[in-house]
Design a protein around this motif. Structure first.
Motif, PDB file in Angstrom:
ATOM      1  N   ASN A 100      -4.016   8.250  11.723  1.00  0.00           N
ATOM      2  CA  ASN A 100      -2.584   7.931  11.827  1.00  0.00           C
ATOM      3  C   ASN A 100      -2.226   6.612  11.137  1.00  0.00           C
ATOM      4  O   ASN A 100      -1.296   5.909  11.555  1.00  0.00           O
ATOM      5  CB  ASN A 100      -2.140   7.885  13.291  1.00  0.00           C
ATOM      6  CG  ASN A 100      -2.326   9.203  13.986  1.00  0.00           C
ATOM      7  OD1 ASN A 100      -2.310  10.256  13.351  1.00  0.00           O
ATOM      8  ND2 ASN A 100      -2.536   9.170  15.299  1.00  0.00           N
ATOM      9  N   ALA A 101      -2.942   6.283  10.074  1.00  0.00           N
ATOM     10  CA  ALA A 101      -2.679   5.046   9.343  1.00  0.00           C
ATOM     11  C   ALA A 101      -1.960   5.364   8.041  1.00  0.00           C
ATOM     12  O   ALA A 101      -2.329   6.304   7.327  1.00  0.00           O
ATOM     13  CB  ALA A 101      -3.983   4.313   9.049  1.00  0.00           C
ATOM     14  N   VAL A 102      -0.937   4.568   7.730  1.00  0.00           N
ATOM     15  CA  VAL A 102      -0.222   4.711   6.468  1.00  0.00           C
ATOM     16  C   VAL A 102      -1.056   4.067   5.372  1.00  0.00           C
ATOM     17  O   VAL A 102      -1.299   2.860   5.381  1.00  0.00           O
ATOM     18  CB  VAL A 102       1.179   4.076   6.542  1.00  0.00           C
ATOM     19  CG1 VAL A 102       1.861   4.137   5.185  1.00  0.00           C
ATOM     20  CG2 VAL A 102       2.025   4.781   7.593  1.00  0.00           C
ATOM     21  N   VAL A 103      -1.506   4.864   4.425  1.00  0.00           N
ATOM     22  CA  VAL A 103      -2.369   4.380   3.354  1.00  0.00           C
ATOM     23  C   VAL A 103      -1.572   3.615   2.312  1.00  0.00           C
ATOM     24  O   VAL A 103      -1.986   2.555   1.842  1.00  0.00           O
ATOM     25  CB  VAL A 103      -3.129   5.562   2.702  1.00  0.00           C
ATOM     26  CG1 VAL A 103      -4.017   5.069   1.566  1.00  0.00           C
ATOM     27  CG2 VAL A 103      -3.940   6.318   3.740  1.00  0.00           C
ATOM     28  N   GLN A 104      -0.425   4.137   1.934  1.00  0.00           N
ATOM     29  CA  GLN A 104       0.369   3.510   0.893  1.00  0.00           C
ATOM     30  C   GLN A 104       1.835   3.907   1.034  1.00  0.00           C
ATOM     31  O   GLN A 104       2.137   5.018   1.479  1.00  0.00           O
ATOM     32  CB  GLN A 104      -0.141   3.921  -0.503  1.00  0.00           C
ATOM     33  CG  GLN A 104       0.549   3.243  -1.660  1.00  0.00           C
ATOM     34  CD  GLN A 104       0.380   1.728  -1.635  1.00  0.00           C
ATOM     35  OE1 GLN A 104      -0.705   1.232  -1.360  1.00  0.00           O
ATOM     36  NE2 GLN A 104       1.455   1.010  -1.889  1.00  0.00           N
ATOM     37  N   SER A 105       2.721   2.998   0.667  1.00  0.00           N
ATOM     38  CA  SER A 105       4.159   3.253   0.671  1.00  0.00           C
ATOM     39  C   SER A 105       4.711   3.004  -0.732  1.00  0.00           C
ATOM     40  O   SER A 105       4.262   2.081  -1.435  1.00  0.00           O
ATOM     41  CB  SER A 105       4.879   2.355   1.674  1.00  0.00           C
ATOM     42  OG  SER A 105       4.460   2.626   2.994  1.00  0.00           O
ATOM     43  N   TYR A 106       5.695   3.823  -1.119  1.00  0.00           N
ATOM     44  CA  TYR A 106       6.336   3.699  -2.423  1.00  0.00           C
ATOM     45  C   TYR A 106       7.847   3.643  -2.197  1.00  0.00           C
ATOM     46  O   TYR A 106       8.432   4.600  -1.706  1.00  0.00           O
ATOM     47  CB  TYR A 106       5.983   4.881  -3.326  1.00  0.00           C
ATOM     48  CG  TYR A 106       4.499   5.060  -3.563  1.00  0.00           C
ATOM     49  CD1 TYR A 106       3.879   4.507  -4.672  1.00  0.00           C
ATOM     50  CD2 TYR A 106       3.725   5.783  -2.663  1.00  0.00           C
ATOM     51  CE1 TYR A 106       2.517   4.667  -4.887  1.00  0.00           C
ATOM     52  CE2 TYR A 106       2.366   5.953  -2.860  1.00  0.00           C
ATOM     53  CZ  TYR A 106       1.766   5.389  -3.977  1.00  0.00           C
ATOM     54  OH  TYR A 106       0.420   5.554  -4.185  1.00  0.00           O
ATOM     55  N   THR A 107       8.454   2.528  -2.559  1.00  0.00           N
ATOM     56  CA  THR A 107       9.885   2.329  -2.372  1.00  0.00           C
ATOM     57  C   THR A 107      10.624   2.627  -3.672  1.00  0.00           C
ATOM     58  O   THR A 107      10.216   2.170  -4.745  1.00  0.00           O
ATOM     59  CB  THR A 107      10.185   0.898  -1.918  1.00  0.00           C
ATOM     60  OG1 THR A 107       9.449   0.619  -0.717  1.00  0.00           O
ATOM     61  CG2 THR A 107      11.668   0.723  -1.643  1.00  0.00           C
ATOM     62  N   THR A 108      11.705   3.389  -3.576  1.00  0.00           N
ATOM     63  CA  THR A 108      12.492   3.774  -4.743  1.00  0.00           C
ATOM     64  C   THR A 108      13.918   3.250  -4.603  1.00  0.00           C
ATOM     65  O   THR A 108      14.272   2.612  -3.607  1.00  0.00           O
ATOM     66  CB  THR A 108      12.502   5.301  -4.916  1.00  0.00           C
ATOM     67  OG1 THR A 108      13.150   5.898  -3.787  1.00  0.00           O
ATOM     68  CG2 THR A 108      11.084   5.841  -5.011  1.00  0.00           C
ATOM     69  N   ASP A 109      14.742   3.552  -5.592  1.00  0.00           N
ATOM     70  CA  ASP A 109      16.133   3.066  -5.588  1.00  0.00           C
ATOM     71  C   ASP A 109      17.099   4.027  -4.921  1.00  0.00           C
ATOM     72  O   ASP A 109      18.250   3.665  -4.671  1.00  0.00           O
ATOM     73  CB  ASP A 109      16.601   2.817  -7.029  1.00  0.00           C
ATOM     74  CG  ASP A 109      15.797   1.734  -7.731  1.00  0.00           C
ATOM     75  OD1 ASP A 109      15.324   0.828  -7.031  1.00  0.00           O
ATOM     76  OD2 ASP A 109      15.649   1.805  -8.964  1.00  0.00           O
TER      77      ASP A 109
END
Length: 496
Positions: free
Chosen positions: A259-268
């Motif tokens: 249940n760990a977030v490996v990576q996040s990607y933020t967009t516009d």
């Protein structure tokens, strides 16, 4: 202050960008006669335009001496240029606009031609089927067995309708307050994940609910996004990695084991859809609300590798990856994308994705792809031309003589749905023994319909009291089930 008319030669001299149109003297880059302009953009010497506005015009009637637009002393802006020269681009701009207009008309005609070819192909298929039936009936009549065969066919059809139906195997309440939207199934882990709203008022937001598919038992809730989740997809090789996209403009990779977030990607922009690359498991695609498709590499945490855009700015409702198919169109692979107003195929060509519009009439709801049968299912809402929702089953055509066919996908069947489609309910392709079923929610009929791909006929129409938002096939221990998600409930159907 008097403005004198100028001759042709004087106009030519004034147009070289050196003289003030009021005094016809060369302006300077310093001093009282330095270059300045008004809000409308016309250029003058500073002393000339100041005297024009203060002395030459009465109060309340101060205007530009060239275009007669309202102006005042506070509108005067100083510029720092010794000499201005203007290139006359009026003719070039006009030709460019005409070229763009011709190009748009060309694209429109090409799309109409593709749609006409598609309709012609559908009509030819229908004619071929009718001719085959006519030949069969003539043979039956000539043999004197027409009535007996008809009775036998009717009996078999009735037996098929009596045998095949949907029965509710399990009902699981996911969220009492609603908020469910999409689901995904991992056959390796035998795990169903459903997006839902958090029931904890201190930590409002959205996450996933895990369901053990062997017992259809709820296990854990994992918080992921502050806004609703629009789509989810499991990694094709790493079975414990889940990709989710949300209206919070963020895509996240979650390890469902810990249940760990490996990576996040933020967009516009808010995100609507996602899929993994079918040829490179390190790549994934996400679709935005403004029609753009972003291509990411999980080995790089920076900006997207590519950004695919077109004239259609409507949200990308579905993304599906197509693996390399030698001997067929899109032989090197690519992606299929359905925006709300148009449908596209992006072929991989010279390390770039080239888009081709698929000439079906929208508005579009979703799209799905079965890599085993290479079937493509495109679902549309009712419109003025087609009063019913349509579920168009297609396949990738073969390449002959090294040439790409004119159509990216050839239609096989068009299944007619309900007369209303307010929800973006996602249908699915469901493989069964010796056949493939198309499952879709009938909103106006309040039912779930299943069509057979082999026969092209509807085989099941089961009542559904609550609107179904998402459908997903589930296979457990060689048993095939259909999962139907509503805003609050997950129902597991068994096909009998």
């Amino acid at each position: 202050l008097k403005l004198e008319s100028t001759s042709d030669n004087d106009e030519d001299d004034g147009d070289d960008g050196r003289t003030c149109p009021i005094c016809m003297d060369i302006w300077s880059n310093t001093g009282v006669h330095r270059l300045s302009s008004l809000r409308c953009g016309h250029l003058f010497g500073h002393s000339c335009i100041t005297r024009w506005l203060q002395v030459g015009c009465s109060t309340g009637q101060r205007r530009c001496p060239q275009c007669n637009k309202k102006a005042s002393v506070k509108d005067i802006r100083l510029h720092y240029a010794r000499k201005l020269q203007v290139l006359d681009t009026a003719e070039r701009d006009r030709m460019r606009e005409e070229l763009q207009s011709v190009q748009r008309e060309k694209n429109r005609l090409e799309l109409e031609l593709a749609r006409a070819n598609l309709n012609q192909q559908l009509h030819l298929q229908q004619i071929a089927e009718l001719k085959l039936k006519l030949v069969q009936l003539e043979k039956q009549i000539s043999n004197g067995h027409c009535k007996r065969v008809e009775g036998s066919l009717t009996q078999k059809s009735s037996q098929r309708q009596e045998i095949k139906h949907l029965s509710v195997l399990q009902s699981v309440e996911i969220c009492k307050d609603g908020g469910c939207r999409v689901m995904a199934y991992n056959a390796w882990l035998k795990l169903i994940v459903v997006s839902r709203q958090s029931s904890n008022h201190l930590f409002s937001g959205f996450g996933i609910k895990k369901i053990d598919a062997t017992e259809f038992r709820q296990t854990q809730f994992v918080f992921l996004h502050p806004k609703p989740i629009r789509d989810m997809s499991f990694h094709p090789q790493r079975n414990d990695m889940l990709l989710s996209v949300s209206l919070d403009r963020c895509a996240k990779l979650l390890n469902v084991s810990n249940n760990a977030v490996v990576q996040s990607y933020t967009t516009d922009n808010p995100l609507w859809s996602c899929c993994w690359d079918a040829d490179n498991s390190n790549m994934f695609f996400i679709g935005t609300c403004n029609g753009a498709i972003l291509h990411y590499d999980i080995r790089s945490n920076s900006e997207p590798l590519n950004k695919l855009t077109h004239d259609d700015p409507s949200p990308v409702s579905s993304l599906v990856a197509v693996p390399p198919c030698p001997g067929r169109t899109m032989s090197r692979g690519g992606i299929l994308a359905s925006r709300l107003n148009s449908c596209w195929a992006y072929k991989l060509r010279d390390a770039k994705y080239v888009g081709t519009q698929i000439p079906f009439d929208g508005p579009f709801v979703s799209m799905c792809y079965d890599k085993h049968t290479e079937h493509i299912l495109i679902s549309t809402r009712p419109n003025t031309r087609y009063p019913h929702a349509r579920h168009i089953l297609c396949h990738l055509p073969q390449i002959t003589a090294g040439e790409e066919p004119s159509l990216v996908c050839n239609p096989i069947h068009t299944f007619q749905g309900s007369t209303s489609q307010n929800l973006l309910s996602r249908p699915c392709l469901m493989p069964v023994q010796g056949d493939t079923l198309v499952a879709a929610h009938q909103e106006s009929l309040k039912s779930i319909a299943l069509w057979s791909v082999s026969s092209g006929r509807q085989v099941i129409n089961s009542p559904a009291s609550r609107p179904v938002i998402d459908l997903c096939p589930i296979q457990i221990n060689h048993n095939q089930y259909l999962a139907a998600l509503t805003e609050k409930w997950l129902k597991i159907y068994n096909i009998i």
